[in-house]
Design an enzyme around this catalytic site. Structure first.
Site, PDB file in Angstrom:
ATOM      1  N   GLY A   1       0.835  -1.204   0.000  1.00 41.47           N
ATOM      2  CA  GLY A   1       0.000   0.000   0.000  1.00 41.47           C
ATOM      3  C   GLY A   1       0.864   1.245   0.000  1.00 41.47           C
TER       4      GLY A   1
ATOM      5  N   GLY B   1       2.232   5.766   4.196  1.00 40.54           N
ATOM      6  CA  GLY B   1       1.240   6.375   5.083  1.00 40.54           C
ATOM      7  C   GLY B   1      -0.059   5.604   5.169  1.00 40.54           C
ATOM      8  CB  SER B   2      -1.514   2.817   3.305  1.00 38.46           C
ATOM      9  OG  SER B   2      -0.458   1.873   3.236  1.00 38.46           O
TER      10      SER B   2
ATOM     11  CB  SER C   1       5.026  -0.439   9.443  1.00 34.46           C
ATOM     12  OG  SER C   1       5.872  -0.807   8.365  1.00 34.46           O
TER      13      SER C   1
ATOM     14  CB  SER D   1       5.705  -4.205  -2.765  1.00 30.21           C
ATOM     15  OG  SER D   1       4.624  -4.333  -1.855  1.00 30.21           O
TER      16      SER D   1
END
Lengths: 309, 309
Positions: free
Chosen positions: B134, B137-138, B141, B208
């Site tokens: 994603g 900032g999505s 992590s 990715s």
């Protein structure tokens, strides 16, 4: 290395900070909407029982649907885990318990992964790299495999890195130039580091003939995490075994750069373990006895307990 | 790839075959010499009790000094392991039990590593790669870390691969050219494969952005081992969060090739899981609820049990 505009290393771990604050001030209707997303949940968030004295596995708080699910599919899981302080009773970094954070879930917000010491406690061992080095035919992989099974019998969690699973995968784009050989060992070292950092007893079986390459891996690991296992088997014996005829081909000049024939093998000056092919009486030492030597080392050095770290 | 004269992939596994035969015909004096190498051993090799009906952990045979050592340092280990057929009572591939193979040790000769299914039984789970993809900032992590802790609370063993432990180690020699970005994802995929092959629930958190790179990783893994977790968060929200000001810099042209601004993010057409930022009522979904979604998926799909494989 240039700054990476796409690096997510420390970015995503903070991005939802504002969200967390929003969550804590949300209205009941919003909370109900969030709750609908979850397949099972308690109608009312309930406070957990506070930290239990040790003796059994940590108990989930009442209403912990997630843990109930896990327990139902793995009754033994509760027994597996040494007593730990109950995470659910600890305040979060924001000063609220998990139960206050915007929902009825018992899952806690985290901005960092599970710590190594916690994985050690889970596995009941300490992560370490056992780096088997030695000539072709010295028995590295046989001893590593035998040891891996012995550790498994003792309930220990291991990984084995060797040509089978590395040369055809991670390092499939490397050849056999000097640079590529160095990069081969570097990458293997880095992967072994990732495994040991996660608490895994990691067995690495490669000739790795150059001291510099092995020492570079050692230098990347914390003290005690790199255990060099030198398979000190005379080349005469390796050549006598020569199961695939590679020594024969090398002697005939059909293979160039073969370790021990026309390429050097640099013995480790001070390996943690030296495994010899013959005992004091000159008898061959079987791989089982070699594995036993390493197992005893692991036991005596405390790798087979979680330790206090 | 040229044939590797140094490859140890299948060589060392057979080299000691002749040794094994020698061991079995050795004289008592030689056996005693071998036994002296071991710190503890039974004076006489003893035959194991035969396979027990399930119900408790496998018992070591009498005289199993190795297992006694392990038990003494980890009493819980016996409880950790689901009942298995007792390995000590099974004949070895050579037709002899471990007790016949040239020594009094209970360690068995092995020419292959511990099988994946055995690691699944040990860990009480199935190895899998959870690939978080994603925009910056999505919340990739944050959700991955939150999920990792939730799994740990449930006694599951995990590894988390992200920029912190990959970009500075294994991939420290890669830049940000198109080739290097592709190689970055390829290596991460191969490492994740090694972890999942060992039974680890492996959380991978990288933007990715390219479908081809993610699909290449998927193609390298057995069916069911690759679970794509798409963090479907609108770029407006990611940009509003912008915790490190990277979007701002990208908009100002100070960062080139930033995913979502002047470089593409290719959404997965059919990810196993799609995690949305808002629920049906438009409320923000907290990371805990996102982690719960994934946990439920893992439970329902059987990843949280060892299974029969």
């Amino acid at each position: 290395m240039p700054e990476c505009p796409h690096s997510v290393s420390k970015i995503d771990r903070n991005v939802l900070g504002r969200e967390q604050e929003r969550q804590r001030s949300r209205k009941p209707r919003e909370l109900a909407a969030v709750a609908r997303l979850r397949p099972t949940h308690s109608p009312q968030p309930r406070r957990p029982q506070h930290g239990r004295a040790g003796g059994s596995a940590p108990e989930a708080a009442p209403g912990s649907s997630m843990l109930r699910q896990l327990r139902s599919v793995l009754p033994a899981a509760a027994l597996r885990d040494p007593p730990l302080p109950c995470a659910f009773s600890r305040p979060s970094p924001m000063g609220a318990t998990a139960y206050d954070v915007g929902s009825s879930t018992n899952i806690k917000w985290h901005e960092g992964g599970v710590e190594r010491a916690s994985k050690h406690r889970l596995l009941g061992q300490r992560g370490v790299v056992l780096w088997f080095t030695g000539l072709s035919g010295s028995g590295k992989s046989t001893v590593a495999c035998t040891l891996e099974h012995a550790l498994r019998e003792g309930g220990r969690f291991t990984a084995l890195l060797d040509g089978d699973n590395v040369r055809h995968g991670l390092n499939s784009n490397l050849g056999f130039s000097p640079q590529d050989r160095e990069e081969n060992i570097r990458r293997i070292g880095e992967v072994a580091k990732l495994f040991s950092e996660n608490g895994v007893i990691t067995l690495v079986s490669f000739i790795s003939p150059y001291r510099r390459d092995r020492d570079a891996v050692r230098a990347r690991l914390p003290p005690g995490d790199f255990v060099e296992v030198f398979m000190k088997v005379p080349i005469e014996l390796c050549e006598e075994r020569d199961p695939k005829g590679l020594y024969k081909k090398a002697r005939a000049g059909q293979i160039k750069g073969f370790t021990g024939i026309d390429a050097p093998y640099e013995e480790p000056p001070s390996p943690e373990l030296t495994i010899q092919a013959r005992d004091g009486a000159g008898a061959h030492v079987p791989p089982q006895a070699m594995a036993q030597q390493i197992l005893t080392f692991l036991h005596e050095k405390g790798y087979l307990t979680a330790g206090s770290s």
